[in-house]
Design an enzyme around this catalytic site. Structure first.
Site, PDB file in Angstrom:
ATOM      1  N   PRO A  91      61.151  87.557  72.705  1.00  0.00           N
ATOM      2  CA  PRO A  91      61.439  86.114  72.803  1.00  0.00           C
ATOM      3  C   PRO A  91      60.380  85.257  72.103  1.00  0.00           C
ATOM      4  O   PRO A  91      60.641  84.093  71.795  1.00  0.00           O
ATOM      5  CB  PRO A  91      61.439  85.852  74.321  1.00  0.00           C
ATOM      6  CG  PRO A  91      61.712  87.178  74.939  1.00  0.00           C
ATOM      7  CD  PRO A  91      61.054  88.189  74.022  1.00  0.00           C
ATOM      8  N   GLU A 118      56.892  95.161  80.031  1.00  0.00           N
ATOM      9  CA  GLU A 118      56.303  93.840  79.749  1.00  0.00           C
ATOM     10  C   GLU A 118      56.087  93.630  78.258  1.00  0.00           C
ATOM     11  O   GLU A 118      55.635  92.555  77.842  1.00  0.00           O
ATOM     12  CB  GLU A 118      54.954  93.688  80.470  1.00  0.00           C
ATOM     13  CG  GLU A 118      55.018  93.875  81.979  1.00  0.00           C
ATOM     14  CD  GLU A 118      56.136  93.070  82.617  1.00  0.00           C
ATOM     15  OE1 GLU A 118      56.184  91.844  82.376  1.00  0.00           O
ATOM     16  OE2 GLU A 118      56.963  93.666  83.343  1.00  0.00           O
ATOM     17  N   ARG A 156      76.274  93.907  57.332  1.00  0.00           N
ATOM     18  CA  ARG A 156      77.534  93.308  56.876  1.00  0.00           C
ATOM     19  C   ARG A 156      77.369  92.353  55.696  1.00  0.00           C
ATOM     20  O   ARG A 156      78.366  91.946  55.104  1.00  0.00           O
ATOM     21  CB  ARG A 156      78.311  92.679  58.023  1.00  0.00           C
ATOM     22  CG  ARG A 156      77.505  91.795  58.935  1.00  0.00           C
ATOM     23  CD  ARG A 156      78.300  91.338  60.135  1.00  0.00           C
ATOM     24  NE  ARG A 156      79.375  90.452  59.749  1.00  0.00           N
ATOM     25  CZ  ARG A 156      80.666  90.738  59.861  1.00  0.00           C
ATOM     26  NH1 ARG A 156      81.062  91.860  60.374  1.00  0.00           N
ATOM     27  NH2 ARG A 156      81.572  89.872  59.452  1.00  0.00           N
ATOM     28  N   ASP A 171      81.314  84.413  55.033  1.00  0.00           N
ATOM     29  CA  ASP A 171      81.263  83.098  54.393  1.00  0.00           C
ATOM     30  C   ASP A 171      81.159  82.017  55.449  1.00  0.00           C
ATOM     31  O   ASP A 171      80.487  81.020  55.259  1.00  0.00           O
ATOM     32  CB  ASP A 171      82.531  82.845  53.569  1.00  0.00           C
ATOM     33  CG  ASP A 171      82.672  83.874  52.468  1.00  0.00           C
ATOM     34  OD1 ASP A 171      81.678  84.552  52.167  1.00  0.00           O
ATOM     35  OD2 ASP A 171      83.780  83.988  51.931  1.00  0.00           O
TER      36      ASP A 171
HETATM   37  N1  4GY Z   1      65.380  87.327  73.329  1.00  0.00           N
HETATM   38  N2  4GY Z   1      65.034  88.328  71.244  1.00  0.00           N
HETATM   39  C1  4GY Z   1      64.390  89.530  72.925  1.00  0.00           C
HETATM   40  C2  4GY Z   1      64.107  89.969  74.286  1.00  0.00           C
HETATM   41  C3  4GY Z   1      63.116  91.616  75.682  1.00  0.00           C
HETATM   42  C4  4GY Z   1      59.848  93.202  74.725  1.00  0.00           C
HETATM   43  C5  4GY Z   1      60.679  94.165  76.818  1.00  0.00           C
HETATM   44  C6  4GY Z   1      64.965  88.328  72.554  1.00  0.00           C
HETATM   45  O1  4GY Z   1      64.522  89.469  70.792  1.00  0.00           O
HETATM   46  N3  4GY Z   1      64.125  90.206  71.811  1.00  0.00           N
HETATM   47  O2  4GY Z   1      64.437  89.307  75.233  1.00  0.00           O
HETATM   48  N4  4GY Z   1      63.477  91.119  74.406  1.00  0.00           N
HETATM   49  C7  4GY Z   1      62.068  92.653  75.560  1.00  0.00           C
HETATM   50  C8  4GY Z   1      60.875  92.141  74.809  1.00  0.00           C
HETATM   51  C9  4GY Z   1      59.508  93.744  76.050  1.00  0.00           C
HETATM   52  C10 4GY Z   1      61.699  93.091  76.930  1.00  0.00           C
END
Ligand code: 4GY
Length: 249
Positions: A91, A118, A156, A171
Site C-alpha cells: 500500500p 507485516e 494484455r 483502448d
Molecule cells: N494495496 N497494493 C497491496 C497490499 C498487502 C506486504 C503483506 C496493495 O499492493 N499491495 O495491500 N499488500 C501486503 C503488503 C505485506 C500484506
C-alpha cells in the site's frame, strides 16, 4: 524478445492457477511471455524452513528477513536473460495505473516480490527493490493478488496477445476514459430497451454515441481522470450533449 515475469512468493500454486487461464494463459502458450515462480521457502536459511522473524521494536506480526529474499532475487536474476527490474507490491507504493502499465511493458524481466505478514525488512526495499507499487488504497493479506494484477495488466498490452476483437478493451482505458455501455440480445427485456442508435447500423452515429457516453460516464463517475486530459472541441460538445440528455445541465 520474450517478456519474462518472475514472482517470488510463499504461495506459488496460487499464482500458477490464475495465470494458466484466459488471455495470460494463451500468451504463455504462444510463447509471448514466460513465467517463473519462486517459492521463497526454498531459500530459507533456517532448518525449520522459516523466512520471517519478529519485528524490531516489538509488537505482533512477522517480517520477511533479508537473507532468503535477497537470495531468491539473486536466483531470479541468474535464471533470466537480460535486465531485471524488481517490483515490490504494498500500500506504500506508487499508484499502479494504465499509464504505468505501458511504461513497464518495455522491461525485459520483471521480478515481483509478494510479501506477507507485516511486510519485508526495509533494507530490502532500499537496496534490492527497484520500484514499489500499490494497486489501491486498501490492505490485502499478501502481495499475490497485486502481482497477478501487474502481470495481467502488462501482458494484455503486449502486441499479439489480444485478438483484434479483444484489443478494443485496452483502448477504453488507454484513451484515458471509462468504457461506454455494452448491450447484447434481446433488444428489449422486461421493457428495458437497448439505445436505438446501436440498432441503427449507422457506424458513424454509433461511434459518436459511444464516445459521448464514455466522456459522460467519466465526467460523472471519475472527474479526476478528465482533469489532466485534453478535450477537443468535438469532445466538449459531446459531453455537453450527454449532460443535457441526462439532466445534469
Ligand atoms: N494495496 N497494493 C497491496 C497490499 C498487502 C506486504 C503483506 C496493495 O499492493 N499491495 O495491500 N499488500 C501486503 C503488503 C505485506 C500484506
Amino acid at each position: 524478445m520474450i517478456k519474462q515475469f518472475t514472482v517470488i512468493t510463499l504461495f506459488p500454486e496460487f499464482i500458477s492457477d490464475y495465470l494458466r487461464i484466459g488471455v495470460v494463459g494463451s500468451a504463455v502458450d504462444k510463447g509471448i511471455i514466460k513465467l517463473n515462480l519462486i517459492d521463497l521457502r526454498d531459500f530459507s536459511v533456517a532448518r525449520n524452513g522459516r523466512i520471517d522473524d519478529s519485528s524490531y521494536g516489538g509488537g505482533p506480526g512477522m517480517v520477511f528477513a533479508v537473507p532468503p529474499v535477497r537470495a531468491a532475487i539473486t536466483s531470479a536474476k541468474i535464471n533470466a536473460s537480460g535486465d531485471s527490474h524488481v517490483m515490490y507490491m504494498s500500500p506504500q507504493g506508487t499508484c499502479f495505473d494504465q499509464a504505468r502499465v505501458e511504461d513497464l511493458r518495455d522491461l525485459e524481466h520483471i521480478i515481483i516480490l509478494a510479501g506477507r505478514y507485516e511486510g519485508i525488512d526495509q533494507r530490502l526495499i532500499d537496496q534490492d527493490v527497484d520500484s514499489e507499487w500499490s494497486v489501491g488504497d486498501y490492505v490485502l493479506s499478501g502481495g499475490e493478488l497485486p502481482s497477478l494484477i501487474v502481470i495481467d495488466a502488462i501482458t494484455r498490452t503486449i502486441p499479439g496477445v489480444l485478438g483484434s476483437d479483444e484489443s478494443a478493451k485496452n483502448d477504453s482505458f488507454s484513451n484515458g476514459l471509462l468504457d461506454f455501455p455494452h448491450y447484447t440480445r434481446p433488444a428489449v427485456i422486461e421493457g428495458a430497451q437497448v439505445p436505438q442508435v446501436l440498432l441503427s447500423g449507422n457506424h458513424l452515429e454509433i461511434a459518436r454515441w459511444r464516445r459521448k457516453n464514455a466522456l459522460g460516464r467519466t465526467y460523472v463517475e471519475r472527474p479526476d481522470l478528465l482533469s489532466n486530459k485534453f478535450l477537443s472541441d468535438g469532445d466538449r460538445e459531446l459531453l455537453r450533449e450527454f449532460l443535457q440528455e441526462n439532466d445534469f445541465l
